[in-house]
Design a protein around this motif. Sequence first.
Motif, short mmCIF file in Angstrom:
data_model
loop_
_atom_site.label_atom_id
_atom_site.label_comp_id
_atom_site.label_asym_id
_atom_site.label_seq_id
_atom_site.Cartn_x
_atom_site.Cartn_y
_atom_site.Cartn_z
N PRO A 1 0.82 -1.34 0.06
CA PRO A 1 -0.01 -0.01 0.26
C PRO A 1 0.83 1.46 -0.07
CG PRO A 1 -0.96 -1.47 1.48
CD PRO A 1 0.19 -2.13 1.05
N GLU A 2 1.91 1.14 0.81
CA GLU A 2 2.90 2.33 0.73
C GLU A 2 3.47 2.95 -0.73
OE1 GLU A 2 3.07 5.27 2.97
OE2 GLU A 2 1.27 3.98 3.88
N ALA A 3 3.61 1.61 -1.17
CA ALA A 3 4.55 1.86 -2.49
C ALA A 3 3.53 2.33 -3.61
CB ALA A 3 4.82 0.53 -3.08
N VAL A 4 2.38 1.88 -3.58
CA VAL A 4 1.14 2.15 -4.10
C VAL A 4 0.87 3.74 -4.18
CG1 VAL A 4 -1.20 2.00 -5.04
CG2 VAL A 4 -0.06 -0.09 -4.66
N LYS A 5 0.76 4.13 -3.08
CA LYS A 5 0.63 5.52 -2.62
C LYS A 5 1.79 6.52 -3.14
CE LYS A 5 0.81 8.58 1.46
NZ LYS A 5 0.78 8.78 2.88
N LEU B 1 -12.55 5.81 -2.10
CA LEU B 1 -12.54 4.92 -2.98
C LEU B 1 -12.49 3.39 -2.64
CD1 LEU B 1 -10.10 6.43 -5.65
CD2 LEU B 1 -12.60 6.87 -5.35
N ASP B 2 -13.31 2.61 -3.20
CA ASP B 2 -13.22 1.26 -3.31
C ASP B 2 -13.13 0.80 -4.72
OD1 ASP B 2 -13.31 -1.49 -3.36
OD2 ASP B 2 -15.33 -1.60 -1.77
N VAL B 3 -12.05 0.23 -5.32
CA VAL B 3 -11.79 -0.12 -6.56
C VAL B 3 -11.58 -1.56 -6.74
CG1 VAL B 3 -10.50 2.08 -7.29
CG2 VAL B 3 -9.33 0.18 -6.66
N SER B 4 -12.40 -2.31 -5.96
CA SER B 4 -12.17 -3.63 -6.09
C SER B 4 -13.35 -4.17 -7.08
CB SER B 4 -12.73 -4.41 -4.59
OG SER B 4 -14.15 -3.81 -4.25
N GLY B 5 -14.14 -3.48 -7.69
CA GLY B 5 -14.91 -3.72 -8.75
C GLY B 5 -14.73 -3.48 -9.96
N VAL B 6 -13.40 -2.36 -10.06
CA VAL B 6 -12.96 -2.21 -11.18
C VAL B 6 -12.04 -3.26 -12.02
CG1 VAL B 6 -11.38 -0.49 -12.33
CG2 VAL B 6 -13.00 0.24 -10.46
N HIS B 7 -11.11 -3.97 -11.20
CA HIS B 7 -10.03 -4.74 -11.67
C HIS B 7 -9.89 -5.70 -10.32
CE1 HIS B 7 -6.69 -6.97 -13.80
NE2 HIS B 7 -7.36 -6.30 -14.61
N ASP B 8 -9.16 -6.75 -10.52
CA ASP B 8 -8.85 -7.86 -9.24
C ASP B 8 -7.46 -7.23 -8.88
OD1 ASP B 8 -7.46 -8.75 -11.42
OD2 ASP B 8 -8.33 -10.78 -11.34
N ASP B 9 -6.78 -6.63 -9.84
CA ASP B 9 -5.55 -5.85 -9.20
C ASP B 9 -5.55 -4.67 -8.89
OD1 ASP B 9 -2.61 -5.75 -8.90
OD2 ASP B 9 -2.65 -4.56 -10.71
N VAL B 10 -5.36 -4.21 -7.86
CA VAL B 10 -5.44 -2.76 -7.41
C VAL B 10 -4.79 -1.70 -8.16
CG1 VAL B 10 -5.34 -0.97 -5.41
CG2 VAL B 10 -6.21 -3.25 -4.98
N PHE B 11 -3.57 -1.95 -8.46
CA PHE B 11 -2.70 -1.21 -9.12
C PHE B 11 -3.25 -1.04 -10.64
CE2 PHE B 11 0.92 0.30 -11.58
CZ PHE B 11 1.64 0.99 -10.49
N GLU C 1 -9.59 2.18 0.03
CA GLU C 1 -10.05 1.41 1.17
C GLU C 1 -9.13 0.14 0.79
OE1 GLU C 1 -12.25 1.93 3.60
OE2 GLU C 1 -13.03 3.92 2.69
N GLY C 2 -8.68 -0.07 2.15
CA GLY C 2 -7.84 -1.24 2.42
C GLY C 2 -6.48 -1.27 1.86
#
Length: 759
Positions: free
Chosen positions: A415-419, A670-680, A727-728
Amino acid sequence: MTTFNDTVAAAQANPDLEQPYASLGLKDDEYARIKEILGRRPTDAELAMYSVMWSEHCSYKSSKVHLRYFGETMTEEMSEKILAGIGENAGVVDIGGGNAVTFRVESHNHPSYVEPHQGAATGVGGIVRDIMAMGARPIAVMDQLRFGPADAPDTSRVLPGVVDGISHYGNCLGLPNIGGETVFDESYAGNPLVNALCVGTLKVDDLKLAFASGLGNKVMLFGSRTGLDGIGGVSVLASDTFEEGAERKLPAVQVGDPFAEKVLIECCLDLYRAGVVVGIQDLGGAGLACATSELAAAGDGGMEIDLDAVPLRAENMLAAEILSSESQERMCAIVRPEDVARFREICAHWDVTCAEIGEVTDGEHLLIRHRGELVVDAPAHTIAHEGPVYERPWARPEWQDEVQQFQGVEKPTDPEAVKAALLAMVGSPALCSRAFITDQYDRYVRGNTVQAQHANAGVLRIDEQTHRGVAVSADASGRYTKLDPNMGARLALAEAYRNVAVTGARPVAVTNCLNFGSPEDPAVMWQFRDAVHGLADGAKELVIPVSGGNVSFYNQTGSEAILPTPVVGVLGVIDDVRESVRNKLGTVSGTEELYLLGQTFDEFGGSIWQQVSGAGLSGLPPRVDLANEEKLMEFFQQPGVVSAAHDVSEGGVAQAIAELAIYSNKGVSLDVSGVHDDVFTALFSESASRVVVAATDGAAVVRRAQELGIPVVKIGETIDEPVVRVEGQFEVPVAELTRAWTETLPRLFSHAVGANSVV
């Protein structure tokens, strides 16, 4: 260093010497063809005219065979609203109610490298005169800019000068700058792109065209006096002589006077209202050589011109110099003899210099006299329309397969790397705020700008009573186009179309400026051909006509070509600009739900993340199905469904959300879990045909999307806390995003401001 001026002067002073046609950019066979047409050796004035008019810039000799495809793909349905199209000074579109809109984009690339301020300033002046020549009042400008790396030393010379030139000229004209792009890439280091777009309005019945008709009608030259600046300018600079290591013909770049052009605009409009103009042509590239030959060639007779009548600001100018000068702020009109007095009266009212320099004759010859001698006697159409047409070799380069092999990108999972990736993207030169540039432009002068800075597309009010208006966007990705020229052009069209559609406007026409390397390189010609086909086929699929365009070749330093960059502009019409959709949260009370329209795939070829992470350029760009773009356009045709919208393009959903939060200083969960199974991938993929929308009634968004068959997923909502929370994963304060987004360009260029300014 031998200049165009030196060459023609030496030739005229020594008539027995072999003519220096090669130094003027003519090939052996082209010179032979000129002698065949004339049946003799050309005079120096004729040689100058043919050389500039048969140049790549003026004759499109390397691109004509491919540009014909635009006409071949134009259907009757596409063309029914086009009042003036390809081949005219600018495209003109009937938008209903007796109103028409004209728009065009052109390049001024090479002059802007030589002298950034004047090169860019006169680029704006030239495109404005193209719009004036259609009988229209110019109402707004845009710019598409490409420079070398943001931290490169020469970029600190070129960028501030270009921006200063654009702002100086446009602001002085009183024209709002309503949008554009600024892109940084190594390939543009020695060859920046400065593409200027202008929009104008007119009544359908007031349309003017460039032709000389009516035996005995007078040729009136009006505006600034003719000088030595810019002689051989675009025709010489836009050639293969602009290469590293080659002898460069670098004539003085044109010098613009925006105040003279402002007066010229008002003068032209008064002349049109008085009904004293039969035909009109601006003097831009190739100057009087172009205006006289094109007016005569498009008319129903010949033309006689007396260069002694041309108002000059330099003494002892040669005929070739007068004809080739690209002095700015000049127009050439065809006027009935009985209207000449009224024409002169209007010019005098505006303190605009005018002169009767010739008249329309019978036959087909252009006759030009200077100091009592006949210096040009040639069929006008051979100068203007019978330049060489080259079917240059084109071939898919051997390296194309290699560059399309996707080398992969690092996708942080922590998560910190994604941020950290989000902050790096938002603060990168590719995606950071352009306010450092756009704050130098006047965006709201004239009072009809509805949307400009940070908008999906520029939106202008056309009719103050009905509030009918237009939306305009121009887009391109050289990175995408290098990976796949056909798809890159389609993606540029799709993004410009989507940006216009998201405002609530219905796209009605396309223009383009096609910037490529040397046409003598088969790989470049393959890129060009594929891009033209991609754009033309895409326009046909969208049933939206290509109303005009421009080609700029030889954009390279030495043998290294720029990224192929087809800039695509789209014009849309909106019935009521008060209902246009903005990209700012918090304009309605209460919580706004956020939805993503469109489908997300794992697509990182040519992406900004690929660039920022240092992965190199590789893979395939996103795929685009233009039918999905049409569905998105229809979604926004129903007013009131959404309170805000932001198209998704470079930087993906993450960039769109970050900008929405920054523009509004509003928190988002945001909750992007429904966009793609990979958050990035959900955050940074650059899949096409997607838009983030905000609404207080989420059910209405879902219902409308489902009616049109558009994939839709809720991705979050606005919150009171000023943070962007995934989120998450992580959260980042909006203030931190804002700092990252706003500080980059001032840090890089503040020290250079003023060095290129004109006081």
